[in-house]
Design a protein around this motif. Structure first.
Motif, mmCIF file in Angstrom:
data_model
loop_
_atom_site.group_PDB
_atom_site.id
_atom_site.type_symbol
_atom_site.label_atom_id
_atom_site.label_comp_id
_atom_site.label_asym_id
_atom_site.label_seq_id
_atom_site.Cartn_x
_atom_site.Cartn_y
_atom_site.Cartn_z
ATOM 1 N N LYS A 167 2.834 36.777 20.735
ATOM 2 C CA LYS A 167 2.752 35.228 20.348
ATOM 3 C C LYS A 167 3.908 34.276 21.162
ATOM 4 O O LYS A 167 3.562 33.178 21.439
ATOM 5 C CB LYS A 167 3.359 35.250 18.784
ATOM 6 C CG LYS A 167 1.949 35.750 17.882
ATOM 7 C CD LYS A 167 2.534 35.378 16.518
ATOM 8 C CE LYS A 167 1.306 35.749 15.381
ATOM 9 N NZ LYS A 167 1.792 35.564 14.026
ATOM 10 N N ILE A 182 -2.649 35.084 19.022
ATOM 11 C CA ILE A 182 -1.922 33.967 18.111
ATOM 12 C C ILE A 182 -3.057 33.684 17.051
ATOM 13 O O ILE A 182 -3.014 32.896 16.138
ATOM 14 C CB ILE A 182 -1.870 32.558 18.750
ATOM 15 C CG1 ILE A 182 -3.406 32.059 19.399
ATOM 16 C CG2 ILE A 182 -0.788 32.402 19.588
ATOM 17 C CD1 ILE A 182 -3.114 30.945 19.892
ATOM 18 N N ASN A 308 -4.239 31.852 11.445
ATOM 19 C CA ASN A 308 -4.143 33.125 11.411
ATOM 20 C C ASN A 308 -4.804 34.118 10.920
ATOM 21 O O ASN A 308 -4.630 34.270 9.897
ATOM 22 C CB ASN A 308 -2.873 33.536 11.876
ATOM 23 C CG ASN A 308 -2.162 32.871 13.204
ATOM 24 O OD1 ASN A 308 -2.944 32.336 13.822
ATOM 25 N ND2 ASN A 308 -0.787 33.072 13.360
#
Length: 308
Positions: A167, A182, A308
């Motif tokens: 990330k 991500i 996400n």
């Protein structure tokens, strides 16, 4: 006299250490090659290829594989002369204008943390330096590098452990687009909004653009597309600017004294939002927005669903 097949350079000027042509130069060779997206702070063979491609069009860069300010200036100039969005980032459209027609990829980077050494650490340090940090790019991950990473993570809404994994690399512009970087749905949103940067979009439809972008990732909004106020009221998560996650909606106060909410865009990392305004889709710094009549209000998720 031989016939010149490529675009004729009518006149030449020098600026900032590189040569600029005064006439748009078209790609010399079209190659179906997938190229890595590169931007300021990047280093390696893809950057060297970029610098050589620019040099073949009249720019005079040191082709050292290091993407610094002179390379960024040259990219922006090239983008301007080819009708591209001028962000200094070399992705699909800019590569295509340079003659590389494959879909861009993003380099997968190894996990690095304090004690690590090598090219990946040097790439990290250069990427951080391009964002205002002042590290010695020596390829050695020491305490100063860790401190800078933690500060960067805090500014980008990431877990602040000083470890540069998927990330954090993604926020720096590196990493694959697969799940676990991500998030698959977030990546779909980011890919979609970035593909729209520089294109036309109806004025006054900022919320519709956000909703459309989320729907591309399979998230269907439960609020009316024209009702940004309802969305902000229902799904606002924080009024802090320091922890906005990639893919979140950023809400701005209205510019009139009695206007509760005036605008919305999508946060794409590195302090940037993508939003529909003035009849176009633009990528701009959050700080720029706040300095030009868009006071920050809060951030949240469209339809209340974290991508996400």
């Amino acid at each position: 006299m031989k016939k010149i097949l490529n675009s004729i350079i009518v006149s030449v000027i020098f600026l900032g250490g590189y040569q600029l042509t005064t006439e748009l130069v078209k790609p010399i060779h079209a190659q179906a090659v997938a190229m890595q997206t590169v931007q300021m702070g990047a280093s390696g063979d893809a950057v060297k290829t970029l610098q050589n491609a620019l040099n073949s069009r009249g720019y005079k860069l040191l082709a050292d594989g290091s993407f610094g300010q002179l390379t960024k200036n040259a990219v922006i100039n090239f983008q301007s002369r080819n009708g591209l969005y001028q962000d200094g980032i070399v992705a699909t459209k800019t590569w295509a204008a340079l003659g590389y027609t494959g879909t861009t990829t993003t380099a997968a980077m190894p996990i690095v943390q304090i004690g690590a050494r090598g090219d990946a650490v040097k790439t990290l340090q250069n990427a951080l330096n391009a964002r205002g940090y002042k590290l010695l790019a020596d390829g050695s991950f020491g305490q100063l590098t860790k401190n800078a990473v933690i500060n960067f993570q805090a500014k980008n809404g990431l877990y602040q452990d000083g470890i540069v994994a998927a990330k954090t690399w993604a926020a720096l512009g590196y990493g694959s687009t697969s799940t676990g970087q991500i998030g698959a749905r977030t990546q779909k949103i980011i890919d979609y909004v970035n593909s729209k940067v520089g294109t036309s979009y109806p004025s006054g439809r900022c919320q519709a653009f956000v909703r459309e972008s989320y729907e591309k990732a399979g998230i269907v909004a439960t609020t009316n597309a024209g009702s940004a106020k309802i969305a902000a009221d229902r799904w606002t998560k924080s009024t802090s600017q320091s922890n906005i996650p990639i893919g979140a909606c950023v809400y701005f106060k209205g510019t009139k004294a009695n206007s509760y909410l005036g605008h919305v865009g999508i946060y794409v990392g590195n302090g940037n939002i993508v939003h529909a305004t003035g009849g176009k889709v633009l990528k701009q710094q959050l700080s720029y927005m706040m300095q030009h009549g868009f006071p920050f209000r809060s951030w949240g998720y469209q339809a209340g669903v974290q991508p996400n």
